[in-house]
Design a protein around this motif. Sequence first.
Motif, PDB file in Angstrom:
ATOM      1  N   UNK A   1      14.979  -6.972  -1.592  1.00  0.00           N
ATOM      2  CA  UNK A   1      13.795  -6.038  -1.927  1.00  0.00           C
ATOM      3  C   UNK A   1      12.847  -6.827  -3.141  1.00  0.00           C
ATOM      4  N   UNK A   2      13.663  -7.162  -4.165  1.00  0.00           N
ATOM      5  CA  UNK A   2      12.883  -7.837  -5.380  1.00  0.00           C
ATOM      6  C   UNK A   2      12.016  -9.041  -4.864  1.00  0.00           C
TER       7      UNK A   2
ATOM      8  N   UNK B   1       2.491  -3.382  10.290  1.00  0.00           N
ATOM      9  CA  UNK B   1       2.427  -2.386  11.287  1.00  0.00           C
ATOM     10  C   UNK B   1       3.943  -2.067  11.970  1.00  0.00           C
ATOM     11  N   UNK B   2       4.606  -2.920  12.088  1.00  0.00           N
ATOM     12  CA  UNK B   2       6.174  -2.590  12.703  1.00  0.00           C
ATOM     13  C   UNK B   2       6.909  -1.882  11.465  1.00  0.00           C
ATOM     14  N   UNK B   3       6.746  -2.189  10.169  1.00  0.00           N
ATOM     15  CA  UNK B   3       7.428  -1.610   9.228  1.00  0.00           C
ATOM     16  C   UNK B   3       6.887  -0.150   9.116  1.00  0.00           C
ATOM     17  N   UNK B   4       5.622  -0.027   9.411  1.00  0.00           N
ATOM     18  CA  UNK B   4       5.016   1.422   9.325  1.00  0.00           C
ATOM     19  C   UNK B   4       5.511   2.255  10.467  1.00  0.00           C
ATOM     20  N   UNK B   5       5.364   1.718  11.621  1.00  0.00           N
ATOM     21  CA  UNK B   5       5.892   2.113  12.878  1.00  0.00           C
ATOM     22  C   UNK B   5       7.253   2.704  12.800  1.00  0.00           C
TER      23      UNK B   5
ATOM     24  N   UNK C   1       8.038   0.764  -3.731  1.00  0.00           N
ATOM     25  CA  UNK C   1       7.279   1.011  -2.496  1.00  0.00           C
ATOM     26  C   UNK C   1       8.283   0.162  -1.396  1.00  0.00           C
ATOM     27  N   UNK C   2       8.467  -1.022  -1.568  1.00  0.00           N
ATOM     28  CA  UNK C   2       9.097  -1.881  -0.776  1.00  0.00           C
ATOM     29  C   UNK C   2      10.453  -1.319  -0.259  1.00  0.00           C
ATOM     30  N   UNK C   3      11.243  -0.990  -1.477  1.00  0.00           N
ATOM     31  CA  UNK C   3      12.527  -0.383  -1.134  1.00  0.00           C
ATOM     32  C   UNK C   3      12.519   0.945  -0.563  1.00  0.00           C
ATOM     33  N   UNK C   4      11.587   1.662  -0.656  1.00  0.00           N
ATOM     34  CA  UNK C   4      11.356   2.817   0.109  1.00  0.00           C
ATOM     35  C   UNK C   4      11.004   2.945   1.428  1.00  0.00           C
ATOM     36  N   UNK C   5      10.606   1.910   2.031  1.00  0.00           N
ATOM     37  CA  UNK C   5      10.473   1.628   3.643  1.00  0.00           C
ATOM     38  C   UNK C   5      12.016   1.442   4.082  1.00  0.00           C
ATOM     39  N   UNK C   6      12.903   1.209   3.096  1.00  0.00           N
ATOM     40  CA  UNK C   6      14.225   1.163   3.629  1.00  0.00           C
ATOM     41  C   UNK C   6      14.688   0.237   5.040  1.00  0.00           C
ATOM     42  N   UNK C   7      13.963  -0.809   4.990  1.00  0.00           N
ATOM     43  CA  UNK C   7      14.268  -1.707   6.056  1.00  0.00           C
ATOM     44  C   UNK C   7      14.809  -3.289   5.869  1.00  0.00           C
ATOM     45  N   UNK C   8      14.838  -3.341   4.309  1.00  0.00           N
ATOM     46  CA  UNK C   8      15.368  -4.615   3.865  1.00  0.00           C
ATOM     47  C   UNK C   8      16.688  -4.342   3.145  1.00  0.00           C
TER      48      UNK C   8
END
Length: 188
Positions: free
Chosen positions: A51-52, A90-94, A39-46
């Motif tokens: 990620x791990x 919220x920022x990651x979601x936005x 899920x964290x990886x799928x945000x594609x922000x890091x």
Amino acid sequence: MSWLINDPTAAVLASLFIGIVLAAAAIPKFRHPDEFQGVVANYKLLPSFLVAPVAKLLPLVELLCAVALMIPPAREIAACVAAGLFIVFALALAINVGRGRTHIDCGCVRRPTSMSRIGMFHVMRAIALAGVSLYVAAVPVEFSRISIESGLMGLAAAAMLALLYMGADMLVGFPNSKNDLLKGNTND
């Protein structure tokens, strides 16, 4: 209205509510760490090397905040950390909603990922949770001023709010139509 804002029972209710939300978010992440790392990886922000560690650290911080919100000397700091977590979330979601990536799992509570999606509801909810967390940090609580009855009512109200919160999260995650469910299509 100022009596409600400064009411220690309301502050305890808010603390309990935020604590329940954080614990409910953390526990599934501990139970399914590989899934949450995805899920964290799928945000594609890091960057991939972060990620791990983030996926391992985040549920720990959430759970520590949930517990610390119940400990009077740690409550203010825990509430500030919780507000920070909600703002970053919220920022990651936005960012992902802005990119049109609404089909990803928010990672909030565990449910079948085939039914997960994010949207502005999730962004606004995270901002609201940050606001409640800041309220918790700002209102001092003297537990001696809270009666047993008020404390029990606060606990019951916090539990009900948490159930409503989780129910709303589940409803928002459902596919738009029966056809989407049958096709397995959850994209907006």
